[in-house]
Structures are given as structure tokens and as C-alpha cells.
Design an enzyme around this catalytic site. Sequence first.
Site, PDB file in Angstrom:
ATOM      1  N   SER A   1      -7.768   5.241   3.490  1.00 47.29           N
ATOM      2  CA  SER A   1      -7.568   4.438   2.272  1.00 47.29           C
ATOM      3  C   SER A   1      -7.951   2.982   2.531  1.00 47.29           C
ATOM      4  O   SER A   1      -8.560   2.322   1.682  1.00 47.29           O
ATOM      5  CB  SER A   1      -6.105   4.487   1.827  1.00 47.29           C
ATOM      6  OG  SER A   1      -5.875   5.594   0.988  1.00 47.29           O
TER       7      SER A   1
ATOM      8  N   LYS B   1       5.356   1.996  -2.724  1.00 49.70           N
ATOM      9  CA  LYS B   1       5.310   3.382  -3.185  1.00 49.70           C
ATOM     10  C   LYS B   1       5.613   3.404  -4.669  1.00 49.70           C
ATOM     11  O   LYS B   1       6.259   2.488  -5.189  1.00 49.70           O
ATOM     12  CB  LYS B   1       6.350   4.234  -2.440  1.00 49.70           C
ATOM     13  CG  LYS B   1       6.030   5.718  -2.431  1.00 49.70           C
ATOM     14  CD  LYS B   1       5.010   6.079  -1.374  1.00 49.70           C
ATOM     15  CE  LYS B   1       4.625   7.544  -1.433  1.00 49.70           C
ATOM     16  NZ  LYS B   1       3.794   7.928  -0.286  1.00 49.70           N
TER      17      LYS B   1
ATOM     18  N   LYS C   1       4.525   2.330   8.700  1.00 47.54           N
ATOM     19  CA  LYS C   1       3.304   3.073   9.064  1.00 47.54           C
ATOM     20  C   LYS C   1       2.074   2.166   9.142  1.00 47.54           C
ATOM     21  O   LYS C   1       1.300   2.225  10.099  1.00 47.54           O
ATOM     22  CB  LYS C   1       3.072   4.172   8.017  1.00 47.54           C
ATOM     23  CG  LYS C   1       1.938   5.117   8.350  1.00 47.54           C
ATOM     24  CD  LYS C   1       1.595   6.011   7.171  1.00 47.54           C
ATOM     25  CE  LYS C   1       2.814   6.687   6.592  1.00 47.54           C
ATOM     26  NZ  LYS C   1       2.475   7.552   5.440  1.00 47.54           N
TER      27      LYS C   1
ATOM     28  N   ASN D   1      -2.502  19.317  -0.151  1.00 47.36           N
ATOM     29  CA  ASN D   1      -3.626  18.572   0.403  1.00 47.36           C
ATOM     30  C   ASN D   1      -3.486  18.372   1.909  1.00 47.36           C
ATOM     31  O   ASN D   1      -4.380  18.702   2.692  1.00 47.36           O
ATOM     32  CB  ASN D   1      -3.735  17.221  -0.326  1.00 47.36           C
ATOM     33  CG  ASN D   1      -4.796  16.351   0.296  1.00 47.36           C
ATOM     34  OD1 ASN D   1      -4.591  15.761   1.342  1.00 47.36           O
ATOM     35  ND2 ASN D   1      -5.963  16.305  -0.315  1.00 47.36           N
TER      36      ASN D   1
ATOM     37  N   THR E   1      -5.622  12.866   5.952  1.00 45.93           N
ATOM     38  CA  THR E   1      -4.254  12.981   6.474  1.00 45.93           C
ATOM     39  C   THR E   1      -4.154  14.159   7.451  1.00 45.93           C
ATOM     40  O   THR E   1      -3.622  14.029   8.559  1.00 45.93           O
ATOM     41  CB  THR E   1      -3.250  13.133   5.315  1.00 45.93           C
ATOM     42  OG1 THR E   1      -3.415  12.003   4.457  1.00 45.93           O
ATOM     43  CG2 THR E   1      -1.825  13.184   5.820  1.00 45.93           C
TER      44      THR E   1
ATOM     45  N   LYS F   1       0.871  -1.192   0.000  1.00 48.95           N
ATOM     46  CA  LYS F   1       0.000   0.000   0.000  1.00 48.95           C
ATOM     47  C   LYS F   1       0.894   1.225   0.000  1.00 48.95           C
ATOM     48  O   LYS F   1       1.840   1.320   0.792  1.00 48.95           O
ATOM     49  CB  LYS F   1      -0.856   0.012   1.282  1.00 48.95           C
ATOM     50  CG  LYS F   1      -1.868   1.136   1.298  1.00 48.95           C
ATOM     51  CD  LYS F   1      -3.134   0.740   0.571  1.00 48.95           C
ATOM     52  CE  LYS F   1      -4.038   1.909   0.249  1.00 48.95           C
ATOM     53  NZ  LYS F   1      -3.636   2.675  -0.956  1.00 48.95           N
TER      54      LYS F   1
HETATM   55  P1  NAD Z   1       0.789  18.333  -2.317  1.00 50.20           P
HETATM   56  O1  NAD Z   1       1.485  18.200  -3.605  1.00 50.20           O
HETATM   57  O2  NAD Z   1      -0.688  18.472  -2.298  1.00 50.20           O
HETATM   58  O3  NAD Z   1       1.393  19.591  -1.489  1.00 50.20           O
HETATM   59  C1  NAD Z   1       2.742  19.792  -1.254  1.00 50.20           C
HETATM   60  C2  NAD Z   1       2.906  21.213  -0.732  1.00 50.20           C
HETATM   61  O4  NAD Z   1       4.252  21.418  -0.308  1.00 50.20           O
HETATM   62  C3  NAD Z   1       2.617  22.293  -1.783  1.00 50.20           C
HETATM   63  O5  NAD Z   1       1.896  23.342  -1.170  1.00 50.20           O
HETATM   64  C4  NAD Z   1       4.011  22.778  -2.182  1.00 50.20           C
HETATM   65  O6  NAD Z   1       3.999  24.113  -2.649  1.00 50.20           O
HETATM   66  C5  NAD Z   1       4.694  22.666  -0.844  1.00 50.20           C
HETATM   67  N1  NAD Z   1       6.157  22.649  -0.897  1.00 50.20           N
HETATM   68  C6  NAD Z   1       6.969  21.939  -1.704  1.00 50.20           C
HETATM   69  N2  NAD Z   1       8.264  22.245  -1.428  1.00 50.20           N
HETATM   70  C7  NAD Z   1       8.246  23.156  -0.428  1.00 50.20           C
HETATM   71  C8  NAD Z   1       9.248  23.843   0.301  1.00 50.20           C
HETATM   72  N3  NAD Z   1      10.545  23.650   0.052  1.00 50.20           N
HETATM   73  N4  NAD Z   1       8.868  24.697   1.275  1.00 50.20           N
HETATM   74  C9  NAD Z   1       7.565  24.907   1.543  1.00 50.20           C
HETATM   75  N5  NAD Z   1       6.576  24.277   0.891  1.00 50.20           N
HETATM   76  C10 NAD Z   1       6.908  23.412  -0.077  1.00 50.20           C
HETATM   77  O7  NAD Z   1       1.247  17.067  -1.448  1.00 50.20           O
HETATM   78  P2  NAD Z   1       0.530  16.422  -0.177  1.00 50.20           P
HETATM   79  O8  NAD Z   1      -0.336  15.321  -0.643  1.00 50.20           O
HETATM   80  O9  NAD Z   1      -0.039  17.504   0.682  1.00 50.20           O
HETATM   81  O10 NAD Z   1       1.781  15.756   0.545  1.00 50.20           O
HETATM   82  C11 NAD Z   1       2.686  16.506   1.340  1.00 50.20           C
HETATM   83  C12 NAD Z   1       3.515  15.553   2.163  1.00 50.20           C
HETATM   84  O11 NAD Z   1       2.651  14.754   2.988  1.00 50.20           O
HETATM   85  C13 NAD Z   1       4.345  14.553   1.352  1.00 50.20           C
HETATM   86  O12 NAD Z   1       5.539  14.266   2.048  1.00 50.20           O
HETATM   87  C14 NAD Z   1       3.470  13.315   1.339  1.00 50.20           C
HETATM   88  O13 NAD Z   1       4.212  12.123   1.122  1.00 50.20           O
HETATM   89  C15 NAD Z   1       2.899  13.391   2.745  1.00 50.20           C
HETATM   90  N6  NAD Z   1       1.678  12.619   2.904  1.00 50.20           N
HETATM   91  C16 NAD Z   1       0.563  12.935   2.178  1.00 50.20           C
HETATM   92  C17 NAD Z   1      -0.583  12.188   2.340  1.00 50.20           C
HETATM   93  C18 NAD Z   1      -1.862  12.511   1.613  1.00 50.20           C
HETATM   94  O14 NAD Z   1      -2.876  11.853   1.869  1.00 50.20           O
HETATM   95  N7  NAD Z   1      -1.878  13.525   0.752  1.00 50.20           N
HETATM   96  C19 NAD Z   1      -0.597  11.096   3.240  1.00 50.20           C
HETATM   97  C20 NAD Z   1       0.549  10.813   3.979  1.00 50.20           C
HETATM   98  C21 NAD Z   1       1.686  11.597   3.783  1.00 50.20           C
END
Ligand code: NAD
Length: 434
Positions: free
Chosen positions: A359, A106, A94, A221, A190, A70
Site C-alpha cells: 500500500s 482504521k 505495524k 484475500n 498480505t 494508514k
Molecule cells: P476477507 O473478508 O477477504 O476474508 C475473511 C475470511 O475469514 C473469509 O474466508 C471468512 O469466511 C473467514 N472467516 C470469518 N470468520 C471465520 C471463522 N470464525 N472461522 C473461519 N473462517 C472465518 O478478509 P481478509 O482481507 O482476508 O482479512 C482477513 C484478516 O486479515 C483480517 O483480520 C484482516 O484485518 C487481516 N489483514 C488483511 C489484510 C489484507 O490486505 N487483506 C492486511 C492485513 C491484515
Amino acid sequence: MTRSGGLLADALAHLKPLMDHERISEDARRRLSQPNRVVEVEIPLRMDDGSLRVYTGWRVLYDNTRGPGKGGIRFHPDVTVDEVEALSFWMAVKCAVVDLPFGGAKGGICVDPKQLSRLELERLSRGYIRALLDVIGPDRDIPAPDVNTNETIMGWMADEYRQAAGQHRRGVITGKPPGHGGSLGRTAATGRGALQVLNIWERRNGRGDDHPTVAVQGFGNAGFHFARLAHDAGYRVVAIADSRGAIYREEGLDPLPIWERKNKTKELAGEVYCEASVCSEVEVDHLTNDELLGLDVDILVLAALENAITERNVDSIRAKTVLEIANGPINNAADRALHERGVTVIPDVLANSGGVIVSHMEWVQNRMGDYWSELEIEQKLAARLGEQADLVFGRAVAEEESLRSAAYRQGIERIAIAMDGLGSERYFCGDTGP
Ligand code: NAD
């Protein structure tokens, strides 16, 4: 631990002291030191102008002892196989930390998706699934959204799988749109889960009622939904950053209108991705990303990418608590430094597990063919996270260890128990126990 250099090596180094524990068998130690399967694919993409490009993608299954793999799919120009391997490892830990019947996996494509048209993005997403038909599946390996992928992209991918399989097998992918087997509550899960874990921690320590100050790095997100819900719950969100820069307001920011303004330009331009930034906000102070990380706040939330805090900037961190919503945002050396300084880090494998928990609910609903209300989803999420977070926090106190060690120990022990359930070296060498 056989790997050297890179993100996975750093993640495994984190684990070394925990793996050397008597409760972890030598077999489990060996098996967890590298991924089970790494698949690299070259995906041809016909561009709108008729030219052809080829993009490299990966799907890594780190471990599937406790269930099918997953983990999300990331579209980013900096994606490497090392990053995907590290992310798959964190997924394995996790899923076990919160006791889901999944292993860890992944995927990713090395691409700047913002340079593609909508149709090019759809063709690339479908091409990725066609290239990986043999390794994914509802009982094999189940993708989901991650950085730069969303429910529309998951919908295209699930549809491509349906066409190839000749039947609806909705549990193949989670994070799908409503009407295509997507679960209510998945998009905010999340951020919602991260806030719940933070609340439990704050209450355990007799805090949380005095409007703690929060700075959030990453306004996508996960970061947005966290910030929105935290603001509604009484936290004072004083700073928010995206990749372009950061904004600050001492009295607090309201994340919802900021998000709506940021996304308005996307809607007007008909874009898939948001080109606007929180930096367009007026009547706020503007900071660099490094300045946001160094703010003197109660809680620093990392919701962007890996390695946000390393040896380079760890000395500038002044927050008392760091909440890891991103995967791997603090490297090994910086984590040790924060621990020595008494900064509490609420680790990714617990803090961001709300997404994979919902999920899992989506996968269960797809298999049942029956769907729960948003309230039921939120109650189930709260029940599982509450129970597992309490276990982690209780372990940390009882064993006088960091929250990261306690969480990793909880996950690794569960994986090791499953591995040893079929017999370990000790068992086959004639010892009494498994
Ligand atoms: P996303 O693409 O929706 O958002 C990423 C955000 O980070 C954007 O706003 C981008 O502008 C910002 N960003 C990128 N580089 C940056 C920097 N150097 N400084 C400041 N901001 C920066 O992605 P997401 O889905 O929100 O995921 C973000 C993190 O959370 C990732 O590490 C992802 O693996 C983790 N995560 C996400 C989920 C999920 O359900 N979306 C679940 C578990 C973990």
C-alpha cells in the site's frame, strides 16, 4: 494505560510490560494509551426499493506522529468503535515495525454488506467517503481494503473523493483497481509477505525443507493467497476453514482450484460476495472450525478475525508455530499461555505487514505518477520485509523475549523516538537528553 475492558484494552494490556521500559518516555506512554481522534458518522442509504436506512461508521486515527494515518476499512455487522480503535492501534505499531512513514488508522461500517445489492453497496461506500471528507486525504489519513471490502469498493471511494476534491488525488486510498492508480501486487501482498516472514523464521531455525504441515483458518484475500503461495513453495496445506466450516486432507490440499470453485458460484450469480464455502468440496474430510484450530500441524495460520484463540480454546492448540495473518487473533491471556508452553507465535504486526508495505508503494507511485512492474514490487517487498523481520528475530534472540515482544518493542520504540524528537517532559524539565 487508561482503557478498561474490550479489545483495545486487551491490546494495550499486552503492551504494558514493554511500555514500562526505560527507552520509552513517559510522554510516549501517555500519548499511546488512547487514539488521537475518533470520528463517528451516520450514513444515510437509499435502498433500491426506495426506503431509507442509516448506518453507523467510524474512522479512528490512533497516532500520526510518523506520518499520515494508514489503515483499512471493514464492513461487518459486528464492527464496533472499540474494534476499530484496537485495529487502528495495531496499524500504528505495524507501520513503525516495518519502518513506513505512516501513522495508524482504521475505519469501519456496522453493516452486513452481503444483504446489499451492488448499487446499494456503491452508494454506501461513496456515502462513507462523503461523510469523512474532512479527515481523510493523501497527507492526512489513507484508507485501504480490509474484511469485506475490495479493490472495486476502494475504486468507488477514490472516485467519490476525486469528485469532491475536483482533482485526481490518487494517493488518498490504496488497494484501488488497475487503471485507477492501483499497484500491481497489492491483492496478494498480505499473503505473500506472511509467507516470506514464515520462511525467514523457518530457515533461521533450520527448518522448512521438509514440507511442513499447515492449517489455515480464514480463506479470504489474505488466507487464500498465503495458502496458494505456501502450497507452491512446498508446504503441505492439510486444512482450510472459512466461516462455514473446515476441510482436511492428510496428503495436502491445492488451494487454487478450491478458491476457483468457491468463487464460481459468485460469478454465476453475479454476486459481490462469495456465498459458497470450502465445505462444498468433496473427497475431503469435514471438520468444525474448532477442530481445525486443534489440529496437530507444524504451522497454524490465523487469517480470519480477532479472538480466534482465547482462554476458551487455547489448551486445545497443538501446532508448534502460529502465524498471525489476521489482526489480533490471539487474546492476551491465550498469548501468555502459548508462550509458557513454548509455542512460537509470529505476530500480526510483522506477519501481515506485506499488505501495508505494498500500500505504501501504491501511495508512492501515485505521488510520482510513475508505476513499477510486479517484479519490482515483489523485490521491494522482499527487501523491506527481510530487513525488518531479521531485526525483529534478532532482537527476540538477543533479549530472550517472544517474537511479539520484540516486534512491538521495535514499533513502539520508533514511535517514541519520533514523539520525543520534538522534546519530551525530561527535555523541557531541564534534563540534558530529549
Ligand atoms: P476477507 O473478508 O477477504 O476474508 C475473511 C475470511 O475469514 C473469509 O474466508 C471468512 O469466511 C473467514 N472467516 C470469518 N470468520 C471465520 C471463522 N470464525 N472461522 C473461519 N473462517 C472465518 O478478509 P481478509 O482481507 O482476508 O482479512 C482477513 C484478516 O486479515 C483480517 O483480520 C484482516 O484485518 C487481516 N489483514 C488483511 C489484510 C489484507 O490486505 N487483506 C492486511 C492485513 C491484515
